[in-house]
Scaffold this active site. Structure first.
Site, PDB file in Angstrom:
ATOM      1  N   ALA A   1      49.992  38.337  40.913  1.00 23.70           N
ATOM      2  CA  ALA A   1      49.336  38.004  39.644  1.00 23.70           C
ATOM      3  C   ALA A   1      50.092  38.625  38.486  1.00 23.70           C
ATOM      4  O   ALA A   1      50.844  39.583  38.662  1.00 23.70           O
ATOM      5  CB  ALA A   1      47.893  38.535  39.654  1.00 23.70           C
TER       6      ALA A   1
ATOM      7  N   THR B   1      38.864  38.684  39.294  1.00 23.77           N
ATOM      8  CA  THR B   1      38.567  39.858  38.464  1.00 23.77           C
ATOM      9  C   THR B   1      37.215  39.770  37.740  1.00 23.77           C
ATOM     10  O   THR B   1      36.732  38.659  37.457  1.00 23.77           O
ATOM     11  CB  THR B   1      39.693  39.998  37.401  1.00 23.77           C
ATOM     12  OG1 THR B   1      39.329  40.987  36.441  1.00 23.77           O
ATOM     13  CG2 THR B   1      39.932  38.701  36.642  1.00 23.77           C
ATOM     14  N   ASP B   2      36.673  40.921  37.385  1.00 22.64           N
ATOM     15  CA  ASP B   2      35.462  40.981  36.544  1.00 22.64           C
ATOM     16  C   ASP B   2      35.745  40.485  35.118  1.00 22.64           C
ATOM     17  O   ASP B   2      34.813  40.210  34.367  1.00 22.64           O
ATOM     18  CB  ASP B   2      34.906  42.412  36.492  1.00 22.64           C
ATOM     19  CG  ASP B   2      35.899  43.423  35.946  1.00 22.64           C
ATOM     20  OD1 ASP B   2      37.124  43.221  36.134  1.00 22.64           O
ATOM     21  OD2 ASP B   2      35.481  44.409  35.316  1.00 22.64           O
TER      22      ASP B   2
ATOM     23  N   TYR C   1      44.059  37.065  29.890  1.00 21.83           N
ATOM     24  CA  TYR C   1      44.170  37.499  31.289  1.00 21.83           C
ATOM     25  C   TYR C   1      42.976  36.940  32.074  1.00 21.83           C
ATOM     26  O   TYR C   1      43.160  36.257  33.095  1.00 21.83           O
ATOM     27  CB  TYR C   1      44.223  39.033  31.396  1.00 21.83           C
ATOM     28  CG  TYR C   1      44.054  39.522  32.816  1.00 21.83           C
ATOM     29  CD1 TYR C   1      45.067  39.339  33.768  1.00 21.83           C
ATOM     30  CD2 TYR C   1      42.868  40.137  33.234  1.00 21.83           C
ATOM     31  CE1 TYR C   1      44.895  39.762  35.089  1.00 21.83           C
ATOM     32  CE2 TYR C   1      42.700  40.561  34.540  1.00 21.83           C
ATOM     33  CZ  TYR C   1      43.715  40.375  35.461  1.00 21.83           C
ATOM     34  OH  TYR C   1      43.544  40.786  36.762  1.00 21.83           O
TER      35      TYR C   1
END
Ligand code: NAP
Length: 290
Positions: free
Chosen positions: A64, A105-106, A129
């Site tokens: 990533a 991801t959070d 992001y």
């Protein structure tokens, strides 16, 4: 199982490859970094060739663009890796009938819910992001229906990477006091705990979306204070706001203020044994070379 790992040289990838091997799996460790089977996930031809050659039962896609501020400055770069790269890996998995686990991801959440997020909450990323990782999620779901696992994690740290605990330990040794953001709350997660759970999920797959983060939650300030105390250092940790941090460190990114994640899918499957973050942090500090 034969498992192809992307981003195998990264913080999570390093622990994951070791843990997969320890559990008897055959690992094809790929990365753009030297020392790994070469694979740039943004290169469609290379992605398909690597997957066709390895013929893995499962792919764990850790590669990533993880530079959150860098994604604000270069959104196209972040989308290229996080969205297009994930699309390639999902399409290659579809062609070869492999299971694909995508690590997310959070940061797909805006942090405005006021309570821990479950897998059933709507996403609304605040920055590039989070948006590029969320685009990766959607592409994986669309390209590989029924053969994917999306595992969202948060505030990741591990022995083999640049991360918050290392930064705090360094600063606490150098500075008279360490300023840390107190108005952002999340779930610190040790790569070893995440890695163990990702392997559980590919060994007993039920395709879908999972939250896999350390149990409990805290602010960066609480986390830093706990790290400094556990390391036996006396340096004071002082609270600052996210706005002060952004100004002081020239950060262009708006981050979710409250992004704890409830592991509801794991709970419902009877698989939620993620340890409290305090326990995992102590385990991590014991592993850090002195
Ligand atoms: N770190 C966190 O706090 C956090 C939180 C939530 C979710 N996550 C997710 O967890 C996963 C693992 O994170 P991590 O912290 O272990 O990341 P990391 O340490 O940055 O590792 C990512 C790896 O992928 C490689 N990579 C970058 N671009 C690539 C490309 N085009 N093709 C192939 N490999 C490429 C990187 O190489 P180079 O470094 O040499 O570019 C690195 O080895 C990521 O999906 C991330 O989004 C991380």
């Amino acid at each position: 199982m034969k498992v192809l790992v992307t981003g195998a040289g990264g913080m999570l990838g390093t622990d994951l490859c070791a843990d997969l091997q320890a559990r008897g799996h055959e690992v094809v460790a790929t990365d753009t970094r030297e020392g790994f089977v070469p694979l740039d996930v943004t290169d469609k031809r290379a992605a398909f060739a690597a997957v066709h050659e390895a013929r893995p039962d499962a792919i764990i896609h850790c590669a990533a663009w993880t530079d959150v501020d860098g994604a604000e400055r270069n959104p196209d770069g972040a989308y290229r890796v996080n969205a297009l790269g994930s699309w390639h890996m999902a399409a290659a998995a579809a062609e070869t009938d492999a299971l694909l686990l995508y690590v997310s991801t959070d940061f797909v959440f805006d942090g405005r819910k006021g309570a821990p997020y479950t897998e059933f909450d709507s996403v609304n990323p605040l920055g590039h992001y989070g948006a590029s990782k969320e685009a990766g999620e959607r592409l994986v779901r669309q390209t590989l229906p029924g053969r994917h696992i999306i595992a969202r994690t948060a505030w990741l740290y591990g022995v083999h990477g640049k991360n918050f605990p290392y930064a705090i330990l360094n600063l606490a040794k150098k500075l008279p006091e360490v300023p840390v953001v107190a108005d952002q709350v999340g779930c610190p997660t040790h790569t070893r705990d995440l890695s163990r759970k990702l392997i559980d999920l590919i060994e007993d797959p039920l395709p879908g979306t999972y939250h896999v983060a350390g149990a409990g939650h805290c602010s960066w300030f609480d986390f830093a204070r706990a790290i400094v105390a556990a390391a036996g250092l006396a340096t004071p940790v002082v609270p600052i706001t996210a706005r002060e941090y952004a100004e002081r460190f020239n950060s262009p990114t708006e981050r979710p203020a409250y992004s704890p994640m409830r592991r509801l899918a794991l709970e419902m499957r009877g698989m939620d044994d993620m340890p409290p973050w305090q326990e995992s942090m102590a385990e991590f500090l014991a592993l850090v070379p002195k």
